[in-house]
Every structure is written in C-alpha cells, then in structure tokens.
Scaffold this active site. Structure first.
Site, PDB file in Angstrom:
ATOM      1  N   LYS A  94       1.018  -1.312   0.131  1.00 28.48           N
ATOM      2  CA  LYS A  94      -0.028  -0.061  -0.132  1.00 28.48           C
ATOM      3  C   LYS A  94       0.933   1.525   0.105  1.00 28.48           C
ATOM      4  O   LYS A  94       0.688   2.204  -1.030  1.00 28.48           O
ATOM      5  CB  LYS A  94      -0.941   0.132   1.278  1.00 28.48           C
ATOM      6  CG  LYS A  94      -1.925   1.199   1.198  1.00 28.48           C
ATOM      7  CD  LYS A  94      -2.287   1.521   2.572  1.00 28.48           C
ATOM      8  CE  LYS A  94      -1.318   2.333   3.315  1.00 28.48           C
ATOM      9  NZ  LYS A  94      -1.927   2.835   4.823  1.00 28.48           N
ATOM     10  N   ASP A 152      -6.196   0.785   0.997  1.00 31.95           N
ATOM     11  CA  ASP A 152      -6.334   1.032   2.584  1.00 31.95           C
ATOM     12  C   ASP A 152      -7.559   0.457   2.973  1.00 31.95           C
ATOM     13  O   ASP A 152      -8.211  -0.117   2.325  1.00 31.95           O
ATOM     14  CB  ASP A 152      -6.096   2.464   2.641  1.00 31.95           C
ATOM     15  CG  ASP A 152      -7.099   3.349   2.616  1.00 31.95           C
ATOM     16  OD1 ASP A 152      -8.030   3.153   1.966  1.00 31.95           O
ATOM     17  OD2 ASP A 152      -6.948   4.479   3.157  1.00 31.95           O
TER      18      ASP A 152
END
Length: 216
Positions: A121, A139
C-alpha cells in the site's frame, strides 16, 4: 461484481461528491512522503500531519534520522500509535536509502517494498502521489467501499481487491479513483454509521440496504 461501465459511473458520482479528493498527508518531497505514509499506519492523517509539522523541521535528510538515538526518535513519535516499531523502521529505512540508493527514494515498486516499513500500500501511494505513476493503493477505506459497492467480494484479500479495481477502472483514473474512494469512505461511507439515507450510490450497495433494514 459490477461491470466496468457501472464502476465508472460510481466513480463519477464520487467525483461529484468530492471533486477535490487528494492525499491529505503533508509533505514537501518524496522522502517526507514515504515517512508520512509509513507513520500513517493505524493512525489518522490528521495525527500524522500534526506530528510531521515538527518532525520534518527537526529532520531533513536520511542522515539526520541516524544521528540521534533510537530512544530519541521514539520520543519524537510518541504521539502516534506503534511509535516504537515505526521509529525502528524509519532508521532502518534511512540506513538502506543511504547504503543502496544514495539517499534518494527509488521510483520502482520492487525497490520501494524492500524498504523497512514499506508494504504494498505504501509503495503504491508513493508511486502515485510522489511520482505520478498510475496505481491503486488499497487502504481500509478503499477496501470497505470496494466490498460494499460490489467492486470486490466480501472475503477478497487486499491484493485481490487491488487487482479487481485495476481491471474495472481505466488506468488513467487509477490514482484519482484511489483518492475518491478514500474520501468517500472517510467522510461518507464510514465504517460506523455510514450516511446510507443520503447516499447517491445506495441502490448499488447491498451492505447499505442491510443496515437500513436492520435499523428499521
């Protein structure tokens, strides 16, 4: 799973709601961006920005973070969650940047994820926001919105969600869609008490219909 056409339409609606969706972390260069995203794990962007307002004044370069003890850096980070492990990762990251990359943040995904504390991420955010490379970073907000609206299945892993979004959304909209879904999840389709009654995407949301039914 929704169609590519339906996915585009829903992203359009999110853009109407949040035309100025953007990365809310404060930074002035790619190095600060990497650290800000690393620090944001399980912590709000607001808390990180409050911290980095002082942190980025004290430390400017990777070398600066290595000139202090780990204990001192921990104290500088103590206002956010997981500050001990984050301090350790930051020093390790800075050491690797100096030893392997001449102190410069790499712009290749495979190199970014080698940095301590930098996962998939974080690497995607850095590439997208810092280097303008089309990426979708998943996320907690992006994952929740994707599953509620049918972009992905409820039991999909984060990686599966990312791959499905990349197939459904045109590449030139990846980075913008990432921010739109974050804003939609952070300020509208929240984890608790989502604004289902006023949601323009309610008809596409099975989860919303369940919540409304349960409330009644």
């Amino acid at each position: 799973m929704v169609s590519k056409k339906k996915a585009a339409e829903m992203i359009d609606v999110m853009e109407e709601l949040f035309p100025d969706a953007h990365c809310e972390l404060n930074f002035t260069n790619e190095f600060e961006l990497v650290l800000a995203v690393l620090l944001s794990a399980q912590t709000t962007d607001k808390s990180v920005n409050k911290l980095t307002a002082q942190l980025f004044q004290k430390y400017k370069t990777p070398e600066d973070y290595l000139e202090v003890t780990l204990e001192e850096l921990e104290q500088d980070l103590r206002t956010i969650g997981l500050y001990r492990s984050k301090a350790k990762n930051i020093q390790a990251l800075c050491r690797l940047l100096i030893e392997e990359y001449q102190g410069v943040v790499p712009h290749i995904f495979e190199e970014l994820v080698k940095l301590p504390g930098v996962g998939r991420k974080t690497a995607n955010v850095v590439l997208s926001v810092g280097f303008n490379v089309p990426r979708i970073a998943v996320d907690t907000h992006v994952e929740r919105v994707s599953k509620r609206l049918g972009f992905a299945k409820a039991d999909d892993t984060v990686l599966e969600v990312e791959h499905k979004l990349m197939k459904l959304i045109k590449e030139d909209r990846w980075s913008k869609s990432h921010h739109l879904m974050i804003f939609f999840g952070r300020y509208h389709c929240t984890a608790k008490n989502p604004k289902c009654e006023t949601c323009p995407l309610f008809t596409n949301c099975k989860e919303g219909k369940k919540l409304i039914k349960k409330a009644k």
